[in-house]
Design an enzyme around this catalytic site. Sequence first.
Site, PDB file in Angstrom:
ATOM      1  N   CYS A   1       0.151  -4.757  10.510  1.00 25.55           N
ATOM      2  CA  CYS A   1      -1.146  -4.572   8.757  1.00 25.55           C
ATOM      3  C   CYS A   1      -0.729  -5.813   8.392  1.00 25.55           C
ATOM      4  CB  CYS A   1      -0.216  -3.162   8.182  1.00 25.55           C
ATOM      5  SG  CYS A   1      -0.933  -3.099   6.131  1.00 25.55           S
TER       6      CYS A   1
ATOM      7  N   SER B   1       0.788  -1.220  -0.150  1.00 22.09           N
ATOM      8  CA  SER B   1       0.092  -0.009  -0.050  1.00 22.09           C
ATOM      9  C   SER B   1       0.578   1.431   0.063  1.00 22.09           C
ATOM     10  CB  SER B   1      -0.728   0.357   0.899  1.00 22.09           C
ATOM     11  OG  SER B   1      -1.345  -1.675   1.825  1.00 22.09           O
TER      12      SER B   1
HETATM   13  N1  APR Z   1      -0.214 -11.055 -11.115  1.00 22.61           N
HETATM   14  C1  APR Z   1       0.464 -11.708 -10.403  1.00 22.61           C
HETATM   15  N2  APR Z   1       1.529 -11.392  -9.372  1.00 22.61           N
HETATM   16  C2  APR Z   1       1.693  -9.575  -9.482  1.00 22.61           C
HETATM   17  C3  APR Z   1       1.238  -8.884 -10.227  1.00 22.61           C
HETATM   18  C4  APR Z   1       0.312 -10.481 -11.686  1.00 22.61           C
HETATM   19  N3  APR Z   1      -0.026  -8.999 -12.669  1.00 22.61           N
HETATM   20  N4  APR Z   1       1.501  -8.004 -10.879  1.00 22.61           N
HETATM   21  C5  APR Z   1       2.395  -8.473  -9.050  1.00 22.61           C
HETATM   22  N5  APR Z   1       2.404  -9.555  -8.647  1.00 22.61           N
HETATM   23  C6  APR Z   1       3.144  -9.699  -7.348  1.00 22.61           C
HETATM   24  C7  APR Z   1       4.251  -9.189  -7.232  1.00 22.61           C
HETATM   25  O1  APR Z   1       5.215 -10.148  -7.678  1.00 22.61           O
HETATM   26  C8  APR Z   1       4.006  -9.240  -5.497  1.00 22.61           C
HETATM   27  O2  APR Z   1       4.997 -10.801  -4.568  1.00 22.61           O
HETATM   28  O3  APR Z   1       2.055  -9.070  -6.704  1.00 22.61           O
HETATM   29  C9  APR Z   1       2.802  -9.513  -4.943  1.00 22.61           C
HETATM   30  C10 APR Z   1       2.716  -8.149  -4.746  1.00 22.61           C
HETATM   31  O4  APR Z   1       3.116  -8.342  -3.423  1.00 22.61           O
HETATM   32  P1  APR Z   1       4.230  -6.607  -2.152  1.00 22.61           P
HETATM   33  O5  APR Z   1       4.435  -5.755  -3.741  1.00 22.61           O
HETATM   34  O6  APR Z   1       5.125  -7.208  -1.163  1.00 22.61           O
HETATM   35  O7  APR Z   1       2.604  -5.912  -1.857  1.00 22.61           O
HETATM   36  P2  APR Z   1       1.937  -6.537  -0.192  1.00 22.61           P
HETATM   37  O8  APR Z   1       2.492  -5.708   0.055  1.00 22.61           O
HETATM   38  O9  APR Z   1       1.879  -8.638  -0.002  1.00 22.61           O
HETATM   39  O10 APR Z   1       0.079  -6.086  -0.992  1.00 22.61           O
HETATM   40  C11 APR Z   1      -0.830  -6.653  -1.789  1.00 22.61           C
HETATM   41  O11 APR Z   1      -2.240  -5.940  -0.351  1.00 22.61           O
HETATM   42  O12 APR Z   1      -2.935  -5.095   1.404  1.00 22.61           O
HETATM   43  C12 APR Z   1      -2.605  -5.010   0.148  1.00 22.61           C
HETATM   44  O13 APR Z   1      -2.291  -2.670  -0.658  1.00 22.61           O
HETATM   45  C13 APR Z   1      -1.460  -4.064  -0.898  1.00 22.61           C
HETATM   46  O14 APR Z   1      -2.395  -3.687  -2.778  1.00 22.61           O
HETATM   47  C14 APR Z   1      -1.515  -4.390  -2.034  1.00 22.61           C
HETATM   48  C15 APR Z   1      -1.769  -5.492  -2.065  1.00 22.61           C
END
Ligand code: APR
Length: 376
Positions: A176, A50
């Site tokens: 969170c 986020s």
């Molecule tokens: N398809 C599959 N995986 C994806 C894609 C996609 N198109 N785009 C991104 N990812 C993967 C990334 O490679 C990463 O491993 O999604 C994961 C997102 O993880 P983080 O960036 O660590 O985010 P995180 O803190 O886990 O939050 C994920 O949850 O609460 C919400 O706002 C937050 O939207 C965010 C989500």
Amino acid sequence: MGDSLGKTITCRAAVAWAENAPLSIEEVQVEPPKLGEVRVKMVSSGICGSDDHVLKGKLLMKFPLIPGHEGAGIVESVGDGVSTVKPGDKVLTLIVPQCKKCDSCLHPKGNFCDKQDILPCSGVMLDGTCRFSCRGQKVYHSFRTSTFTEYTVVPEIAVVKIDDAAPMDKVCIISCGVPTGYGAAVNSAKVTPGSTCVVFGLGGVGSAIVMGCKASGASRIIGVDINEKKFPQAKALGVTDCLNPNKLKKPVQEVVMEMTGVGVDFAFEAIGLVDTMIAAWNSCNNSYGVCLIVGLAPADAQLPLEAVKILSGKTLKGVCLGDYKTRDCIPKIVTDYLQDKINIDPLVTHQLPFNQLHKALKLYHAGKTIRCVLLF
Ligand code: APR
Ligand code: ZN
């Protein structure tokens, strides 16, 4: 404590001057807490997806701002009227507060407190003003938490005391990422033993969802991510099958349908993209499947779904912070961690001092971290 009481504190903080601009570590002024507010000396802060959405301007926030919301710290001082925390207490900051007075807080199932500052984001404290300034300019708050700073000011309703024994270099993620993911599985979905799950996104939140599915006895957990570096860790946490949508010949939902024959019992979206939300929905069993949207979509996004598909009985549910009433429930997760009932350690893959923030963000953007924790 002591000397700084009632005075403005000058300290270091990360300031985002504009969306998509690099964060800059600046000297900032942090005013004393006003009525119903708490000033916290940060000890650690996670970098959550986020925060990345905020920095990329996806949430229509006001700049300049101090990002960060996943924080653990120690209360430095409290404003008038504050009764639930006192100087010296170990606390977590809460992106979703719990005022205990609004409709949502009073409803047995609600947790999305009226006093949250996510949807929409005002960037100001509850009285409409800011506590931060830098170079003579007002600096906005993010989610009324702003944890990428040595000191922050948060509303009392957005902070909660935790166990004195909590290891402060790690428990920030219980503010969170852990409840958001683990809670989505164990508390919101109530994943059942022997069930089949798919988790879209294997970052910090998705990994915590996997932990929750595993702890609930799911027999098959399919993990979906475009970054294969996430797969070994995901498997260690309980993922049974990993899928990279970019390497599949068919849409991922079709592959999930084929793998399971009937679709999954529980699908989770933990990325925040419309396309993956649709894929999660279409991976569910048509009759009893439950799709939980955990990822935060961009502010203006619409979610187009085939309307006729809802009739067969499946459920679409949004979930924020695992449906936990935050001040009531989050301290219990810290206690569960201390009692070895939940292990958050595998989620904290990196820890770096705050002055290495840029390195931490680089690691995050390179997809090398599950959670990188900043230490103050
Ligand atoms: N398809 C599959 N995986 C994806 C894609 C996609 N198109 N785009 C991104 N990812 C993967 C990334 O490679 C990463 O491993 O999604 C994961 C997102 O993880 P983080 O960036 O660590 O985010 P995180 O803190 O886990 O939050 C994920 O949850 O609460 C919400 O706002 C937050 O939207 C965010 C989500
Ligand atoms: Zn409330």
